[in-house]
Design an enzyme around this catalytic site. Structure first.
Site, mmCIF file in Angstrom:
data_model
loop_
_atom_site.group_PDB
_atom_site.id
_atom_site.type_symbol
_atom_site.label_atom_id
_atom_site.label_comp_id
_atom_site.label_asym_id
_atom_site.label_seq_id
_atom_site.Cartn_x
_atom_site.Cartn_y
_atom_site.Cartn_z
ATOM 1 C CG ASP A 180 71.410 50.033 52.790
ATOM 2 O OD1 ASP A 180 71.429 49.451 53.889
ATOM 3 O OD2 ASP A 180 70.367 50.318 52.191
ATOM 4 C CG HIS A 181 73.551 50.958 58.711
ATOM 5 N ND1 HIS A 181 72.466 51.750 58.424
ATOM 6 C CD2 HIS A 181 73.212 50.268 59.834
ATOM 7 C CE1 HIS A 181 71.530 51.549 59.330
ATOM 8 N NE2 HIS A 181 71.958 50.657 60.206
ATOM 9 C CG HIS A 243 68.183 50.238 55.868
ATOM 10 N ND1 HIS A 243 69.390 50.621 55.332
ATOM 11 C CD2 HIS A 243 67.910 51.151 56.834
ATOM 12 C CE1 HIS A 243 69.812 51.728 55.951
ATOM 13 N NE2 HIS A 243 68.931 52.063 56.856
HETATM 14 C C1 BG6 Z 1 68.734 54.241 59.835
HETATM 15 C C2 BG6 Z 1 67.421 54.968 59.964
HETATM 16 O O1 BG6 Z 1 69.130 54.189 58.492
HETATM 17 O O2 BG6 Z 1 68.605 52.914 60.352
HETATM 18 C C3 BG6 Z 1 66.959 54.980 61.406
HETATM 19 O O3 BG6 Z 1 67.562 56.298 59.489
HETATM 20 C C4 BG6 Z 1 66.934 53.577 61.973
HETATM 21 O O4 BG6 Z 1 65.679 55.574 61.510
HETATM 22 C C5 BG6 Z 1 68.256 52.868 61.717
HETATM 23 O O5 BG6 Z 1 66.702 53.685 63.362
HETATM 24 C C6 BG6 Z 1 68.150 51.411 62.115
HETATM 25 O O6 BG6 Z 1 69.401 50.823 62.032
HETATM 26 P P1 BG6 Z 1 69.780 49.546 62.915
HETATM 27 O O7 BG6 Z 1 71.148 49.180 62.463
HETATM 28 O O8 BG6 Z 1 69.692 49.971 64.347
HETATM 29 O O9 BG6 Z 1 68.742 48.505 62.603
#
Ligand code: BG6
Length: 489
Positions: A180-181, A243
């Site tokens: 989960d990044h 997230h």
């Molecule tokens: C991803 C989603 O997991 O996270 C995207 O699939 C979203 O829709 C993105 O834009 C947002 O990531 P960050 O790191 O730019 O907040």
């Protein structure tokens, strides 16, 4: 010291590999954080020679890496570890061929057979790949094996359980690293440390002093070129189930000093277990569903969701969700957590705002004109910072309060990306910042009534103009409790 590793990358010609995985590996290499004995096998459907594959990797570094490959000798040293093999995901013989190739490399380089299988492919392939890894013997060597996968982990509670069941035929839970990044974002990783190492925060971190918590992840982008995916998942599955709930867990788990990965995961699970469940009938009272209409963003007109390429005019998909959650435990009983996320909002920002109670307000003899609650703000993305909002007195205006901000911003423009720390942790075998199945399952469980209420249209779909901070209903939800979203001005 990282153990020797063979990195087996499914989806080696895909977008994620180019944008995130190769740049992350390259930066780890420059920082000497890759194993000294490292080999990468890229897999894809297309026939490619090793040379062309390496040239493609190099091109992706030039385009996406935070550090440019300036030193040719270093770059060649990095690319020497890269091999390519064509693989049809459903073809057993291809896995046997892959096994022979990996064994030969391990022997030639004298590598312990530790194998990390990174599935940078659609979730519909996870099961077939895991089964074939097991059937071919790729996963039964005399070292460790790990599976790295990316969300989505299922489409709802049942499909997530089925997927997990299937993966667990080939990999044990401790061998599965679910990325989960958001858990790789530096400020998210710091939340734990900030709480553990600052008695001043510990003393305030509960319902005694906190009035409410607001977690926002707003985006300015729309559906982009992802209609096929996004129109079936919506904000609830794309951002909220994973997230946003991970941010909630990280913030609310009150981790004791010296927590290891088991404690972190145990405490996060406890938070999810303590979340007051919503029934399908109650969803409308605590959840706001939104969809953007045409509007203006950063001075430019943008189309509404239903006019985006690939989206039908009748789509009821959610591009925004806001929810009020309650954690029924010793620390948080009575504190509302407001969470919202959406596309085409007015700014790109991920932030947590903690609003403190004002016990002195009623009894204070001094006029409190202009007094605002104390706020503690964690800026997560795109800037990283910590801000404390306090009240002081305005010397010009006798008796008037003036809010001031004490702030700290992380000034490093070249900070490591989330994928760097996550890939490094997976190679080290440190699961702290990966989603455990228990968390994923509990998150789906909590979200399931929302999915059903949306599906059955028990909740209105509020439109909001692109370039705004979401529908009025999301503001009304906080107003009901006497609060407001901070920083929407
Ligand atoms: C991803 C989603 O997991 O996270 C995207 O699939 C979203 O829709 C993105 O834009 C947002 O990531 P960050 O790191 O730019 O907040």
């Amino acid at each position: 010291m990282v153990e020797p590793t063979t990195f087996v990358l499914f989806g080696a010609t895909g977008d994620l590999a180019k944008r995130k995985i190769y740049p992350a590996l390259y930066n780890l290499f420059l920082e000497e954080k890759l194993p000294a004995a490292f080999s990468l096998v890229g897999l894809g459907r297309r026939e490619l020679s090793d040379e062309v594959f390496r040239a493609n990797v190099e091109a992706s570094l030039r385009q996406f890496s935070r550090r440019q490959p300036a030193d040719a000798a270093k770059l060649n040293e990095f690319l020497r570890a890269f091999r390519y093999s064509v693989l049809d995901i459903g073809c057993k013989e291809d896995y046997e061929k892959l096994l022979r190739m990996i064994e030969q490399r391990e022997q030639a380089l004298d590598l312990t057979p530790n194998r990390m299988f990174y599935l940078s492919v659609g979730p519909e392939y996870f099961e077939t790949i895991a089964d074939n890894i097991q059937a071919s013997g790729l996963g039964s060597a005399n070292g460790w094996k790990r599976l790295v996968i990316e969300k989505p982990f299922g489409h709802d509670l049942q499909s997530a359980r089925e997927l997990n069941e299937k993966l667990s035929r080939a990999f044990e839970e401790h061998e599965i690293y679910r990325i989960d990044h958001y858990l790789g974002k530096p400020m998210v990783q710091k939340l734990e440390v900030l709480y553990q190492s600052n008695p001043v925060l510990q003393a305030l971190w509960s319902n005694r002093h906190i009035a409410n918590v607001q977690i926002t992840a707003s985006e300015t982008v729309g559906v982009e070129a992802r209609a096929g995916y996004y129109d079936h998942v919506g904000a609830v599955r794309d951002m909220f189930q994973n997230h946003m709930l991970q941010l909630l867990m990280m913030l609310a788990s009150n981790l004791p000093y010296g927590s290891n990965s088991d404690t972190v995961r145990y405490k996060k699970k406890k938070v999810m277990e303590a979340l007051e469940p919503l029934s399908k009938q109650d969803v409308h009272a605590h959840v706001v569903r939104g969809q953007y209409t045409a509007g203006t963003l950063q001075g430019k007109p943008v189309a509404g969701y239903t006019s985006e390429p690939g989206i039908g005019p009748d789509s009821m998909n959610d591009t925004f969700i806001a929810a009020r959650l309650k954690i029924d435990d010793f620390f948080w009983r009575g504190v509302p957590f407001y969470i919202r996320t959406g596309k085409r909002m007015s700014e790109k920002a991920t932030r947590i705002v903690i609003e403190f109670k004002e016990p002195a307000m009623q009894s204070s003899a001094v006029s409190h004109t202009g007094k605002t609650p104390n706020l503690l703000i964690f800026e997560i993305n795109p800037v990283e910072g910590i801000i404390l909002q306090l009240n002081t007195r305005d010397p010009q205006q006798q008796g008037e309060f003036k809010p001031i901000r004490v702030d700290f911003y992380e000034g490093n423009d070249n900070a490591p990306e989330a994928y760097e720390s996550l890939i490094r942790d997976a190679m080290h075998g440190d699961p702290t910042f990966f989603a455990h199945w228990d968390e994923v399952e509990l998150a789906w469980q909590w979200v399931q009534p929302i999915l059903e209420a949306f599906q059955e249209n028990l909740v209105p779909l509020h439109r909001y103009e692109a370039g705004t901070q979401g529908p009025a209903a999301a503001h009304a939800m906080l107003a009901e409790d006497g609060f407001r979203w901070w920083f929407d001005e």
